[in-house]
Scaffold this motif. Structure first.
Motif, PDB file in Angstrom:
ATOM      1  N   VAL A  45       0.953  -1.208  -0.174  1.00 13.69           N
ATOM      2  CA  VAL A  45       0.018   0.028   0.072  1.00 13.69           C
ATOM      3  C   VAL A  45       0.984   1.182  -0.164  1.00 13.69           C
ATOM      4  O   VAL A  45       1.949   1.187   0.494  1.00 13.69           O
ATOM      5  N   CYS A  46       0.261   2.330  -0.373  1.00 16.52           N
ATOM      6  CA  CYS A  46       0.914   3.522  -0.156  1.00 16.52           C
ATOM      7  C   CYS A  46       0.261   4.464   0.829  1.00 16.52           C
ATOM      8  O   CYS A  46      -0.932   4.730   0.764  1.00 16.52           O
ATOM      9  N   SER A  47       0.997   4.566   1.967  1.00 16.22           N
ATOM     10  CA  SER A  47       0.588   5.247   3.104  1.00 16.22           C
ATOM     11  C   SER A  47       0.276   6.569   2.875  1.00 16.22           C
ATOM     12  O   SER A  47       1.283   7.189   2.475  1.00 16.22           O
ATOM     13  N   PRO A  48      -0.513   7.291   3.664  1.00 17.18           N
ATOM     14  CA  PRO A  48      -1.756   6.911   4.253  1.00 17.18           C
ATOM     15  C   PRO A  48      -2.930   6.401   3.452  1.00 17.18           C
ATOM     16  O   PRO A  48      -3.062   6.901   2.363  1.00 17.18           O
ATOM     17  N   THR A  49      -3.799   5.240   3.930  1.00 20.70           N
ATOM     18  CA  THR A  49      -4.773   4.868   2.978  1.00 20.70           C
ATOM     19  C   THR A  49      -5.700   4.104   3.924  1.00 20.70           C
ATOM     20  O   THR A  49      -5.829   4.250   5.108  1.00 20.70           O
ATOM     21  N   TYR A  50      -6.725   3.412   3.637  1.00 16.99           N
ATOM     22  CA  TYR A  50      -7.630   2.883   4.229  1.00 16.99           C
ATOM     23  C   TYR A  50      -7.284   1.826   5.231  1.00 16.99           C
ATOM     24  O   TYR A  50      -6.275   0.906   4.834  1.00 16.99           O
ATOM     25  N   MET A  51      -7.674   1.773   6.303  1.00 13.06           N
ATOM     26  CA  MET A  51      -7.173   1.061   7.378  1.00 13.06           C
ATOM     27  C   MET A  51      -7.202  -0.490   7.500  1.00 13.06           C
ATOM     28  O   MET A  51      -6.434  -1.125   7.897  1.00 13.06           O
TER      29      MET A  51
END
Length: 183
Positions: A45-51
């Protein structure tokens, strides 16, 4: 459920064999991870994103790998691509991103998907698709016909007053859809 699947397929302009129905988009995310992640694989993932993306890989013995946004809010596709390894099985891109609301540039997403290694499945989560007002935005559904490693997620839980019904769906190549084993 099959009638709903046919209506959703018509709604997105794809064949019913390309659509999988779920009890919400979170169930779709979990099913995709369960289907494609094995022990020691990576979900990127690329942070920040859906928890939820951060929590699921561990349930299946997989690892979470993170690229980071250069500005703290946007999805950095270059960093995401550079973080792909031989162990990367799934890449999740939330577009528009949750919680930041930023959009991925269409051209950059095209380039990213085009150069993905064949062992990587890109899941493009369009849960907030119906709220986009940007004129130039293009849905990732454009990849479904030609790519065997792209899954697009959507939900009716964010629109049409249907949150309580928990209706989510994925759209993908027929081969990927067959692997998911759902209606």
């Amino acid at each position: 459920m099959l009638a709903l699947k046919a209506k959703v397929a018509e709604y997105v302009g794809k064949e019913p064999e390309c659509v999988t129905m779920y009890c919400g988009a979170d169930a779709a995310i979990q099913t995709i991870c369960e289907t494609f992640l094995n022990h020691d694989d990576e979900l990127l993932v690329c942070s920040p994103t859906y928890m939820l993306y951060y929590k699921l890989p561990f349930r299946f013995g997989a690892k979470l790998a993170e690229a980071h946004s250069s500005d703290g809010v946007s999805t950095n596709l270059d960093a995401l691509y550079n973080a792909i390894t031989d162990k990367t099985k799934l890449v999740f891109i939330c577009n528009p991103n949750s919680p930041t609301g930023t959009l991925v540039d269409n051209r950059k997403l095209d380039e990213f998907v085009e150069k993905l290694p064949p062992h990587v499945i890109c899941v493009i989560d369009e849960a907030y698709y119906d709220w986009i007002t940007e004129e130039n935005y293009e849905s990732a559904l454009r990849f479904v016909n030609d790519r065997n490693n792209v899954i697009v997620l959507r939900t009716f839980s964010k629109i049409y007053g249907m949150a309580g019904l928990r209706v989510g769906y994925s759209v993908a190549n027929k081969d990927i859809t067959a692997c998911l084993g759902c209606i």
